[in-house]
Scaffold this active site. Structure first.
Site, PDB file in Angstrom:
ATOM      1  N   THR A  38       0.842  -1.209   0.000  1.00 17.27           N
ATOM      2  CA  THR A  38       0.000   0.000   0.000  1.00 17.27           C
ATOM      3  C   THR A  38       0.873   1.253   0.000  1.00 17.27           C
ATOM      4  O   THR A  38       1.944   1.259   0.625  1.00 17.27           O
ATOM      5  CB  THR A  38      -0.884   0.006   1.263  1.00 17.27           C
ATOM      6  N   ASP A  94       8.142   3.533   5.364  1.00 17.01           N
ATOM      7  CA  ASP A  94       8.357   4.921   5.794  1.00 17.01           C
ATOM      8  C   ASP A  94       9.814   5.126   6.190  1.00 17.01           C
ATOM      9  O   ASP A  94      10.351   6.234   6.041  1.00 17.01           O
ATOM     10  CB  ASP A  94       7.412   5.249   6.949  1.00 17.01           C
ATOM     11  N   GLY A 105       3.285   1.867   7.939  1.00 15.87           N
ATOM     12  CA  GLY A 105       1.969   2.211   8.483  1.00 15.87           C
ATOM     13  C   GLY A 105       1.593   3.668   8.348  1.00 15.87           C
ATOM     14  O   GLY A 105       0.563   4.093   8.860  1.00 15.87           O
ATOM     15  N   GLU A 113      -0.585  -5.371   6.067  1.00 10.47           N
ATOM     16  CA  GLU A 113       0.755  -5.482   5.468  1.00 10.47           C
ATOM     17  C   GLU A 113       1.589  -6.510   6.226  1.00 10.47           C
ATOM     18  O   GLU A 113       2.311  -7.312   5.632  1.00 10.47           O
ATOM     19  CB  GLU A 113       1.452  -4.119   5.497  1.00 10.47           C
ATOM     20  N   LYS A 131      14.030   7.354   2.431  1.00  8.03           N
ATOM     21  CA  LYS A 131      13.516   6.412   3.433  1.00  8.03           C
ATOM     22  C   LYS A 131      14.638   5.656   4.160  1.00  8.03           C
ATOM     23  O   LYS A 131      14.385   4.997   5.169  1.00  8.03           O
ATOM     24  CB  LYS A 131      12.585   5.385   2.762  1.00  8.03           C
TER      25      LYS A 131
HETATM   26  C1  5RP Z   1       1.273   2.097   4.315  1.00  7.01           C
HETATM   27  C2  5RP Z   1       2.740   1.885   4.326  1.00  7.01           C
HETATM   28  C3  5RP Z   1       3.523   2.437   3.179  1.00  7.01           C
HETATM   29  O1  5RP Z   1       4.294   1.422   2.634  1.00  7.01           O
HETATM   30  C4  5RP Z   1       4.404   3.525   3.674  1.00  7.01           C
HETATM   31  O2  5RP Z   1       3.615   4.480   4.372  1.00  7.01           O
HETATM   32  C5  5RP Z   1       5.149   4.216   2.539  1.00  7.01           C
HETATM   33  O3  5RP Z   1       4.240   4.940   1.765  1.00  7.01           O
HETATM   34  P1  5RP Z   1       4.684   5.790   0.495  1.00  7.01           P
HETATM   35  O4  5RP Z   1       5.120   4.822  -0.546  1.00  7.01           O
HETATM   36  O5  5RP Z   1       3.425   6.533   0.123  1.00  7.01           O
HETATM   37  O6  5RP Z   1       5.779   6.718   0.915  1.00  7.01           O
HETATM   38  O7  5RP Z   1       3.309   1.304   5.199  1.00  7.01           O
HETATM   39  O8  5RP Z   1       0.677   1.665   5.502  1.00  7.01           O
END
Ligand code: 5RP
EC number: 5.3.1.6
Length: 228
Positions: A38, A94, A105, A113, A131
């Site tokens: 996600t 993140d 999350g 997940e 990240k």
């Molecule tokens: C969602 C997640 C995502 O993998 C995480 O927040 C990274 O998101 P993005 O790709 O939009 O930076 O853990 O629950």
């Protein structure tokens, strides 16, 4: 309008997603089910996956949002309970450290997940370079809680040294709430992951340390790096 640094991040997210598609093409058995995470990085991956949709059996999804996007592309989505074998799971993060332990999350999908990651043989984490961290915890640790336990869990988290903030207005796909925990001094992510999960009323937390990623695909200004 996106700032140039946001734009650069988005370009890197897309590059990481495209590299993940190459990884999938090379490593996913024909007509297998693939796990899909996600977030904005994964959205690029879903768009890329659509180009090989006839080569996969179906997808297992970690959120309602990803399910909708997969279906819009004509990719079949199946229930995890109907799947005994999930060779590859692709998801973002993140934060990720050099041991492939993650904080996840930010998009509130952490519980599903973590479940899909538990079933998968290989967790492929796709990230832009922002990240990568030396130590987890700069990004607040999301904790999914049963709504009636929110205040109790928050008090227990304070005892562990964190500062929980209720993500007001957000309900997870499972009907629960999120506490974002700031200022944890995370020396041992596996221990903290276990401590948080031991609090009654916690569904799970966004530390993915016990089951980290197996492969990290990082996109940076220098290009793509695949860490195994
Ligand atoms: C969602 C997640 C995502 O993998 C995480 O927040 C990274 O998101 P993005 O790709 O939009 O930076 O853990 O629950």
């Amino acid at each position: 309008m996106a700032t140039s640094s946001e734009q650069q991040k988005n370009e890197q997210k897309q590059k990481a997603a495209e590299a993940a598609l190459d990884y999938v093409k090379a490593n996913l058995p024909k007509q297998a089910v693939i796990g899909v995470g996600t977030g904005s990085t994964v959205n690029f991956f879903i768009d890329a996956l659509a180009t090989i949709k006839h080569d996969i059996e179906a997808a297992v999804s970690s959120s309602e949002a990803s399910t909708e996007r997969l279906k819009q592309h004509g990719i079949r989505v199946v229930d995890l309970n109907s799947v005994s074998d999930l060779p590859i799971y692709v998801d973002g993060a993140d934060e990720i450290d050099e041991h492939k332990r993650m904080v996840k999350g930010g998009g509130a999908a952490l519980t599903r997940e973590k479940i899909v990651a538990a079933v998968a043989d290989t967790f492929v984490c796709i990230v832009d370079e922002s990240k990568q961290v030396g130590r987890l915890g700069g990004f607040p640790i999301p904790v999914e809680v049963i709504p009636m336990a929110r205040s109790y869990v928050a008090r227990e988290i304070v005892k562990l040294g964190g500062d929980p903030v209720w993500r007001e207005g957000v309900t997870t796909d499972n009907g629960n709430w999120i506490l974002d925990v700031h200022n944890f001094d995370i020396v041992d992510p596996i221990h903290l992951e276990q401590q948080l999960n031991n609090i009654v009323g916690v569904v799970t937390n966004g530390l993915f340390a016990q089951r980290g990623a197996d492969v990290t695909i990082v996109a940076s200004a220098a290009g793509i790096e695949t860490l195994k």
